[in-house]
Design a protein around this motif. Structure first.
Motif, PDB file in Angstrom:
ATOM      1  N   LEU A  90       0.858  -1.193   0.000  1.00 48.30           N
ATOM      2  CA  LEU A  90       0.000   0.000   0.000  1.00 48.30           C
ATOM      3  C   LEU A  90       0.881   1.226   0.000  1.00 48.30           C
ATOM      4  N   GLU A  91       0.547   2.227  -0.793  1.00 44.66           N
ATOM      5  CA  GLU A  91       1.203   3.528  -0.697  1.00 44.66           C
ATOM      6  C   GLU A  91       0.230   4.415   0.064  1.00 44.66           C
ATOM      7  N   VAL A  92       0.678   4.897   1.206  1.00 47.32           N
ATOM      8  CA  VAL A  92      -0.193   5.690   2.081  1.00 47.32           C
ATOM      9  C   VAL A  92       0.167   7.162   1.873  1.00 47.32           C
ATOM     10  N   VAL A  93      -0.755   7.899   1.278  1.00 44.33           N
ATOM     11  CA  VAL A  93      -0.492   9.316   0.991  1.00 44.33           C
ATOM     12  C   VAL A  93      -1.292  10.174   1.967  1.00 44.33           C
ATOM     13  N   LEU A  94      -0.610  11.086   2.602  1.00 45.63           N
ATOM     14  CA  LEU A  94      -1.304  12.053   3.457  1.00 45.63           C
ATOM     15  C   LEU A  94      -1.178  13.436   2.817  1.00 45.63           C
ATOM     16  N   ARG A  95      -2.303  14.143   2.745  1.00 45.55           N
ATOM     17  CA  ARG A  95      -2.314  15.474   2.119  1.00 45.55           C
ATOM     18  C   ARG A  95      -2.775  16.539   3.116  1.00 45.55           C
ATOM     19  N   ASN A  96      -1.982  17.594   3.265  1.00 48.11           N
ATOM     20  CA  ASN A  96      -2.368  18.755   4.068  1.00 48.11           C
ATOM     21  C   ASN A  96      -2.937  19.852   3.179  1.00 48.11           C
ATOM     22  N   ALA A  98      -4.132  20.668  -0.998  1.00 44.97           N
ATOM     23  CA  ALA A  98      -4.517  19.992  -2.249  1.00 44.97           C
ATOM     24  C   ALA A  98      -3.517  20.310  -3.360  1.00 44.97           C
ATOM     25  N   TYR A  99      -3.035  19.284  -4.014  1.00 45.81           N
ATOM     26  CA  TYR A  99      -2.113  19.450  -5.152  1.00 45.81           C
ATOM     27  C   TYR A  99      -2.050  18.123  -5.894  1.00 45.81           C
ATOM     28  N   GLY A 100      -1.384  18.102  -7.037  1.00 50.81           N
ATOM     29  CA  GLY A 100      -1.130  16.851  -7.753  1.00 50.81           C
ATOM     30  C   GLY A 100      -2.406  16.114  -8.128  1.00 50.81           C
ATOM     31  N   SER A 101      -2.396  14.792  -7.902  1.00 46.18           N
ATOM     32  CA  SER A 101      -3.499  13.964  -8.415  1.00 46.18           C
ATOM     33  C   SER A 101      -4.833  14.318  -7.770  1.00 46.18           C
ATOM     34  N   LEU A 102      -4.824  14.809  -6.533  1.00 43.51           N
ATOM     35  CA  LEU A 102      -6.097  15.160  -5.877  1.00 43.51           C
ATOM     36  C   LEU A 102      -6.820  16.239  -6.695  1.00 43.51           C
ATOM     37  N   CYS A 103      -6.048  17.192  -7.208  1.00 40.97           N
ATOM     38  CA  CYS A 103      -6.675  18.288  -7.963  1.00 40.97           C
ATOM     39  C   CYS A 103      -7.067  17.839  -9.367  1.00 40.97           C
ATOM     40  N   PHE A 121      -5.195   5.831   0.110  1.00 37.97           N
ATOM     41  CA  PHE A 121      -4.430   4.595  -0.058  1.00 37.97           C
ATOM     42  C   PHE A 121      -4.348   4.252  -1.548  1.00 37.97           C
ATOM     43  N   TYR A 122      -3.165   3.804  -1.962  1.00 39.95           N
ATOM     44  CA  TYR A 122      -2.960   3.343  -3.339  1.00 39.95           C
ATOM     45  C   TYR A 122      -2.416   1.925  -3.278  1.00 39.95           C
ATOM     46  N   LEU A 123      -2.862   1.095  -4.208  1.00 38.91           N
ATOM     47  CA  LEU A 123      -2.331  -0.274  -4.275  1.00 38.91           C
ATOM     48  C   LEU A 123      -0.951  -0.203  -4.919  1.00 38.91           C
ATOM     49  N   VAL A 175       3.308  19.818   2.108  1.00 43.07           N
ATOM     50  CA  VAL A 175       2.038  19.786   1.359  1.00 43.07           C
ATOM     51  C   VAL A 175       1.409  18.401   1.418  1.00 43.07           C
ATOM     52  N   ASP A 176       2.200  17.382   1.076  1.00 47.11           N
ATOM     53  CA  ASP A 176       1.740  15.990   1.134  1.00 47.11           C
ATOM     54  C   ASP A 176       2.950  15.065   1.138  1.00 47.11           C
ATOM     55  N   PHE A 177       2.710  13.784   1.395  1.00 43.97           N
ATOM     56  CA  PHE A 177       3.813  12.812   1.373  1.00 43.97           C
ATOM     57  C   PHE A 177       3.253  11.406   1.244  1.00 43.97           C
ATOM     58  N   LYS A 178       4.138  10.493   0.848  1.00 43.25           N
ATOM     59  CA  LYS A 178       3.755   9.090   0.676  1.00 43.25           C
ATOM     60  C   LYS A 178       4.601   8.213   1.602  1.00 43.25           C
ATOM     61  N   LEU A 179       3.942   7.337   2.322  1.00 44.50           N
ATOM     62  CA  LEU A 179       4.665   6.425   3.214  1.00 44.50           C
ATOM     63  C   LEU A 179       4.431   4.987   2.784  1.00 44.50           C
ATOM     64  N   PRO A 197      12.694  14.311  -0.534  1.00 40.35           N
ATOM     65  CA  PRO A 197      11.922  15.123  -1.488  1.00 40.35           C
ATOM     66  C   PRO A 197      11.389  14.304  -2.667  1.00 40.35           C
ATOM     67  N   ASP A 198      11.756  13.026  -2.760  1.00 38.19           N
ATOM     68  CA  ASP A 198      11.156  12.150  -3.779  1.00 38.19           C
ATOM     69  C   ASP A 198       9.712  11.820  -3.432  1.00 38.19           C
ATOM     70  N   ASN A 199       9.420  11.712  -2.128  1.00 43.35           N
ATOM     71  CA  ASN A 199       8.052  11.293  -1.763  1.00 43.35           C
ATOM     72  C   ASN A 199       7.345  12.262  -0.811  1.00 43.35           C
ATOM     73  N   CYS A 200       7.863  13.508  -0.765  1.00 43.18           N
ATOM     74  CA  CYS A 200       7.165  14.573  -0.028  1.00 43.18           C
ATOM     75  C   CYS A 200       7.054  15.776  -0.959  1.00 43.18           C
ATOM     76  N   ARG A 201       5.964  16.495  -0.873  1.00 46.69           N
ATOM     77  CA  ARG A 201       5.943  17.813  -1.534  1.00 46.69           C
ATOM     78  C   ARG A 201       6.305  18.852  -0.477  1.00 46.69           C
ATOM     79  N   LEU A 202       7.327  19.622  -0.782  1.00 46.59           N
ATOM     80  CA  LEU A 202       7.835  20.621   0.166  1.00 46.59           C
ATOM     81  C   LEU A 202       7.910  21.973  -0.545  1.00 46.59           C
ATOM     82  N   PHE A 220      11.367  17.856 -11.109  1.00 55.90           N
ATOM     83  CA  PHE A 220      11.637  16.917 -12.204  1.00 55.90           C
ATOM     84  C   PHE A 220      10.338  16.579 -12.948  1.00 55.90           C
ATOM     85  N   ARG A 221       9.275  16.238 -12.163  1.00 54.23           N
ATOM     86  CA  ARG A 221       7.994  15.866 -12.799  1.00 54.23           C
ATOM     87  C   ARG A 221       7.537  16.965 -13.769  1.00 54.23           C
ATOM     88  N   ASN A 222       7.676  18.228 -13.339  1.00 49.69           N
ATOM     89  CA  ASN A 222       7.110  19.345 -14.113  1.00 49.69           C
ATOM     90  C   ASN A 222       8.169  20.158 -14.852  1.00 49.69           C
TER      91      ASN A 222
HETATM   92  P1  TMP Z   1       0.048  12.644  -6.079  1.00 49.36           P
HETATM   93  O1  TMP Z   1      -0.513  14.007  -5.888  1.00 49.36           O
HETATM   94  O2  TMP Z   1       0.693  12.451  -7.429  1.00 49.36           O
HETATM   95  O3  TMP Z   1      -0.943  11.564  -5.766  1.00 49.36           O
HETATM   96  O4  TMP Z   1       1.248  12.483  -5.012  1.00 49.36           O
HETATM   97  C1  TMP Z   1       1.012  12.618  -3.641  1.00 49.36           C
HETATM   98  C2  TMP Z   1       2.327  12.482  -2.894  1.00 49.36           C
HETATM   99  O5  TMP Z   1       2.841  11.173  -3.016  1.00 49.36           O
HETATM  100  C3  TMP Z   1       3.430  13.410  -3.380  1.00 49.36           C
HETATM  101  O6  TMP Z   1       4.163  13.859  -2.232  1.00 49.36           O
HETATM  102  C4  TMP Z   1       4.310  12.539  -4.222  1.00 49.36           C
HETATM  103  C5  TMP Z   1       4.154  11.182  -3.587  1.00 49.36           C
HETATM  104  N1  TMP Z   1       4.205  10.089  -4.549  1.00 49.36           N
HETATM  105  C6  TMP Z   1       5.168   9.115  -4.404  1.00 49.36           C
HETATM  106  O7  TMP Z   1       5.993   9.157  -3.477  1.00 49.36           O
HETATM  107  N2  TMP Z   1       5.196   8.090  -5.289  1.00 49.36           N
HETATM  108  C7  TMP Z   1       4.305   7.983  -6.305  1.00 49.36           C
HETATM  109  O8  TMP Z   1       4.378   7.022  -7.071  1.00 49.36           O
HETATM  110  C8  TMP Z   1       3.305   8.998  -6.440  1.00 49.36           C
HETATM  111  C9  TMP Z   1       2.306   8.932  -7.568  1.00 49.36           C
HETATM  112  C10 TMP Z   1       3.303  10.038  -5.549  1.00 49.36           C
END
Ligand code: TMP
Ligand code: ASP
Length: 242
Positions: A90-96, A98-103, A121-123, A175-179, A197-202, A220-222
């Motif tokens: 599971l990829e557990v994303v917490l958002r404080n 709104a940005y990225g895929s949520l928007c 939660f993401y599979l 902003v958000d992060f993935k655990l 900074p790979d898995n947190c938005r700062l 990098f993404r953008n």
């Molecule tokens: P998202 O807005 O693209 O869903 O991303 C939410 C947060 O999760 C962001 O901090 C980036 C992180 N993330 C990963 O660490 N790995 C991933 O594969 C994805 C899609 C996002």
């Protein structure tokens, strides 16, 4: 570098090697950056080292604050020693904010501060492109039980509180992060993977005019440029603060 150790697993950003103690592993951070499930790829010299050192400092901070993690110590500047865990898929994303895929998936305006933290939660499955998954589907697939899901959600909220303050102290908005979580040899659920900074938005709070300045993988993404410079800035601020 770790040629004397057996490679157990290679992911997009890290390699996992066996350790002489069977309950430990060595995690080597690569210089590769990927986005959009590796559709976009590049190498940035020094990225592995920066993410390893940033993650190690954050894990040390979380451990001091009683969060159970897999982190045991640094092996060298781009490798850490960690408990051997079986990752829960599971990829557990917490958002404080709104940005990225949520928007992209809702009509929430980018940059809106959420009334309370949102956990998504993401599979964890590259072939399926890590789809958003509901609690009922997590149950259906028997990934973890309700109690464990509750435990992980509570831990994610606690980590958020700690990290929000940690980053605010170095003028960054979390902003958000993935655990990712896993089970160690004793069966305990612990925080795994990395926090960088790979898995947190700062976002840089030292900018006074309200514009969004990302100091994370969104550069990098953008295609914003200044990728390594942003990661170095995060590392520098953490080291100056601690
Ligand atoms: P998202 O807005 O693209 O869903 O991303 C939410 C947060 O999760 C962001 O901090 C980036 C992180 N993330 C990963 O660490 N790995 C991933 O594969 C994805 C899609 C996002
Ligand atoms: N982690 C994903 C990838 O490596 C996507 C992302 O972080 O944007 O492709």
């Amino acid at each position: 570098m770790n040629s004397k150790f057996e490679l157990i697993y290679e992911g997009k950003a890290k390699k996992v090697f066996a350790h002489e103690d069977s309950d430990k592993v060595i995690i080597e951070f690569k210089d590769d950056a990927t986005a959009f499930n590796a559709l976009k790829k590049a190498k940035f010299e020094g990225k592995g080292e920066l993410n390893c050192l940033i993650s190690s400092k954050i894990f040390e901070f979380l451990i001091k604050n009683k969060i159970p993690t897999h982190y045991l110590g640094l092996q060298n500047n781009n490798s850490m020693i960690a408990q051997k865990i079986k990752i829960i898929p599971l990829e557990v994303v917490l958002r404080n904010t709104a940005y990225g895929s949520l928007c992209k998936q809702t009509l929430i305006k980018p940059g809106s501060v959420l009334e309370s933290p949102l956990i998504d939660f993401y599979l964890k499955n590259d072939d399926l492109n890590d789809p958003l998954i509901t609690k009922d589907r997590i149950n259906l697939l028997k990934i973890i039980n309700n109690e464990e899901l509750e435990f992980i959600s509570e831990m994610t909220l606690k980590i958020n509180k700690l990290l929000k303050t940690f980053f605010f102290n170095i003028k960054l908005n979390l902003v958000d992060f993935k655990l990712e979580f896993g089970r160690n040899i004793k069966g305990e659920i612990v925080l795994g993977d990395e926090i960088s900074p790979d898995n947190c938005r700062l976002w840089d709070l030292s900018q006074k005019n309200g514009t969004i300045v990302s100091l994370d993988k969104d550069r990098f993404r953008n295609d914003l440029g200044g990728f390594i410079e942003a990661y170095s800035e995060i590392s520098k601020r953490i080291n100056n603060f601690i």
